[in-house]
Motif scaffolding. Structure first.
Motif, PDB file in Angstrom:
ATOM      1  N   PHE A 174      -3.830 -55.576  28.844  1.00 52.16           N
ATOM      2  CA  PHE A 174      -2.414 -55.900  28.815  1.00 52.16           C
ATOM      3  C   PHE A 174      -1.581 -54.755  29.385  1.00 52.16           C
ATOM      4  N   SER A 175      -0.690 -55.103  30.298  1.00 52.20           N
ATOM      5  CA  SER A 175       0.262 -54.126  30.816  1.00 52.20           C
ATOM      6  C   SER A 175       1.277 -53.779  29.728  1.00 52.20           C
ATOM      7  N   THR A 176       1.820 -52.573  29.789  1.00 52.82           N
ATOM      8  CA  THR A 176       2.754 -52.151  28.759  1.00 52.82           C
ATOM      9  C   THR A 176       4.125 -51.830  29.341  1.00 52.82           C
ATOM     10  N   TRP A 177       5.041 -51.586  28.447  1.00 53.88           N
ATOM     11  CA  TRP A 177       6.442 -51.376  28.763  1.00 53.88           C
ATOM     12  C   TRP A 177       6.619 -50.366  29.894  1.00 53.88           C
ATOM     13  N   ALA A 178       7.457 -50.700  30.867  1.00 47.74           N
ATOM     14  CA  ALA A 178       7.628 -49.863  32.044  1.00 47.74           C
ATOM     15  C   ALA A 178       8.203 -48.486  31.726  1.00 47.74           C
ATOM     16  N   ALA A 179       8.887 -48.360  30.586  1.00 46.59           N
ATOM     17  CA  ALA A 179       9.494 -47.077  30.217  1.00 46.59           C
ATOM     18  C   ALA A 179       8.542 -46.162  29.457  1.00 46.59           C
ATOM     19  N   ALA A 180       7.289 -46.560  29.306  1.00 45.82           N
ATOM     20  CA  ALA A 180       6.327 -45.727  28.574  1.00 45.82           C
ATOM     21  C   ALA A 180       6.212 -44.314  29.140  1.00 45.82           C
ATOM     22  N   PRO A 181       6.188 -44.120  30.467  1.00 52.20           N
ATOM     23  CA  PRO A 181       6.099 -42.747  30.988  1.00 52.20           C
ATOM     24  C   PRO A 181       7.262 -41.859  30.547  1.00 52.20           C
ATOM     25  N   GLU A 182       8.453 -42.419  30.433  1.00 53.87           N
ATOM     26  CA  GLU A 182       9.591 -41.624  29.983  1.00 53.87           C
ATOM     27  C   GLU A 182       9.441 -41.230  28.513  1.00 53.87           C
ATOM     28  N   VAL A 183       8.928 -42.135  27.698  1.00 53.77           N
ATOM     29  CA  VAL A 183       8.681 -41.811  26.290  1.00 53.77           C
ATOM     30  C   VAL A 183       7.637 -40.704  26.184  1.00 53.77           C
ATOM     31  N   ALA A 184       6.594 -40.791  27.013  1.00 57.46           N
ATOM     32  CA  ALA A 184       5.562 -39.753  27.015  1.00 57.46           C
ATOM     33  C   ALA A 184       6.138 -38.409  27.451  1.00 57.46           C
ATOM     34  N   ARG A 185       7.009 -38.439  28.447  1.00 63.81           N
ATOM     35  CA  ARG A 185       7.611 -37.184  28.930  1.00 63.81           C
ATOM     36  C   ARG A 185       8.424 -36.513  27.826  1.00 63.81           C
ATOM     37  N   ARG A 186       9.183 -37.293  27.094  1.00 53.95           N
ATOM     38  CA  ARG A 186      10.057 -36.722  26.058  1.00 53.95           C
ATOM     39  C   ARG A 186       9.282 -36.186  24.863  1.00 53.95           C
ATOM     40  N   THR A 187       8.157 -36.766  24.578  1.00 57.62           N
ATOM     41  CA  THR A 187       7.401 -36.391  23.385  1.00 57.62           C
ATOM     42  C   THR A 187       6.224 -35.476  23.665  1.00 57.62           C
ATOM     43  N   GLY A 188       5.861 -35.312  24.938  1.00 61.74           N
ATOM     44  CA  GLY A 188       4.655 -34.571  25.267  1.00 61.74           C
ATOM     45  C   GLY A 188       3.391 -35.343  24.947  1.00 61.74           C
ATOM     46  N   ALA A 189       3.521 -36.652  24.775  1.00 62.05           N
ATOM     47  CA  ALA A 189       2.363 -37.492  24.448  1.00 62.05           C
ATOM     48  C   ALA A 189       1.486 -37.701  25.667  1.00 62.05           C
ATOM     49  N   ARG A 190       0.230 -38.016  25.424  1.00 58.74           N
ATOM     50  CA  ARG A 190      -0.673 -38.447  26.492  1.00 58.74           C
ATOM     51  C   ARG A 190      -0.473 -39.926  26.733  1.00 58.74           C
ATOM     52  N   LEU A 191      -0.502 -40.319  27.999  1.00 62.98           N
ATOM     53  CA  LEU A 191      -0.324 -41.702  28.405  1.00 62.98           C
ATOM     54  C   LEU A 191      -1.614 -42.179  29.044  1.00 62.98           C
ATOM     55  N   GLY A 192      -2.171 -43.281  28.551  1.00 62.61           N
ATOM     56  CA  GLY A 192      -3.416 -43.788  29.102  1.00 62.61           C
ATOM     57  C   GLY A 192      -3.828 -45.078  28.421  1.00 62.61           C
ATOM     58  N   PRO A 193      -5.001 -45.609  28.753  1.00 64.35           N
ATOM     59  CA  PRO A 193      -5.481 -46.831  28.121  1.00 64.35           C
ATOM     60  C   PRO A 193      -5.790 -46.600  26.640  1.00 64.35           C
TER      61      PRO A 193
END
Length: 214
Positions: free
Chosen positions: A107-126
């Motif tokens: 499933f594809s996820t919300w297009a704004a996920a990279p911005e949330v990751a940038r703000r939190t320092g989270a890892r973004l991936g499957p």
């Protein structure tokens, strides 16, 4: 429309109840999560669905307890068939989770996920969803090989994503890391830190959502 946050347990919900969103507890597992999400969206529409909770991180991810992972993709990782030692996913089998379109449970996820990751320092991936928690390093390694870049595993994300897909609502999975995927060693789990990371990720997602005019 308020975002909808879906969690598996009351312990996970307690950290999120003061946020500007509707929070529901689905119960554990992909079926319970899908049914609860579908019912909630029928009762009240939402502009964003967030699957939130704690989970284990795969050894190759580099994530540690207390870290945060966000979905670039939500994968129903155990959907398929075994042919001896070889796993066949729905693409290979020519099957689909949808009655009238090809869809292999990724499933594809919300297009704004990279911005949330940038703000939190989270890892973004499957982020993987399985019906049974992985309990060996060998199985963890096999999943990492099948799903390149996989960060964490949980038991609800794909069910929530499936219900959101059918309702036409974007979805994001947020996982605070409580432990490493592999042998079950409860002494090494860091649940308070994982819950705190989950809250941080959800708070950032809601902040971005509001800024985008949600």
């Amino acid at each position: 429309m308020l975002p909808l946050i879906v969690v598996a347990t009351h312990a996970e919900a307690e950290r999120l109840l003061d946020m500007n969103a509707r929070v529901i507890v689905s119960g554990v597992g992909v079926v319970a999560a899908a049914m609860a999400t579908a019912r909630a969206l029928q009762e009240q529409n939402a502009g964003l669905v967030i699957s939130a909770g704690i989970g284990g991180a795969y050894p190759s991810s580099g994530l540690l307890p207390g870290d945060l992972a966000l979905s670039s993709q939500i994968v129903q990782a155990d959907l398929g068939a075994w042919d001896g030692e070889r796993f066949l996913d729905f693409d290979g089998l020519g099957l689909s989770i949808l009655p009238d379109a090809p869809h292999a449970g990724r499933f594809s996820t919300w297009a704004a996920a990279p911005e949330v990751a940038r703000r939190t320092g989270a890892r973004l991936g499957p982020l993987l969803t399985l019906s049974s928690v992985t309990g060996s390093l060998e199985t963890a390694a096999s999943l990492q090989e099948r799903f390149s870049g996989a960060l964490t595993e949980g038991m609800e994300g794909a069910g929530i994503a499936h219900a959101a897909l059918l309702a036409g609502v974007p979805v994001l999975e947020v996982r605070g890391v409580s432990n490493a995927v592999g042998p079950r060693d409860r002494a090494s789990w860091r649940i308070p830190q994982a819950l705190a990371a989950t809250r941080r990720g959800v708070a950032a997602a809601l902040e971005v959502w509001e800024e985008l005019g949600g």
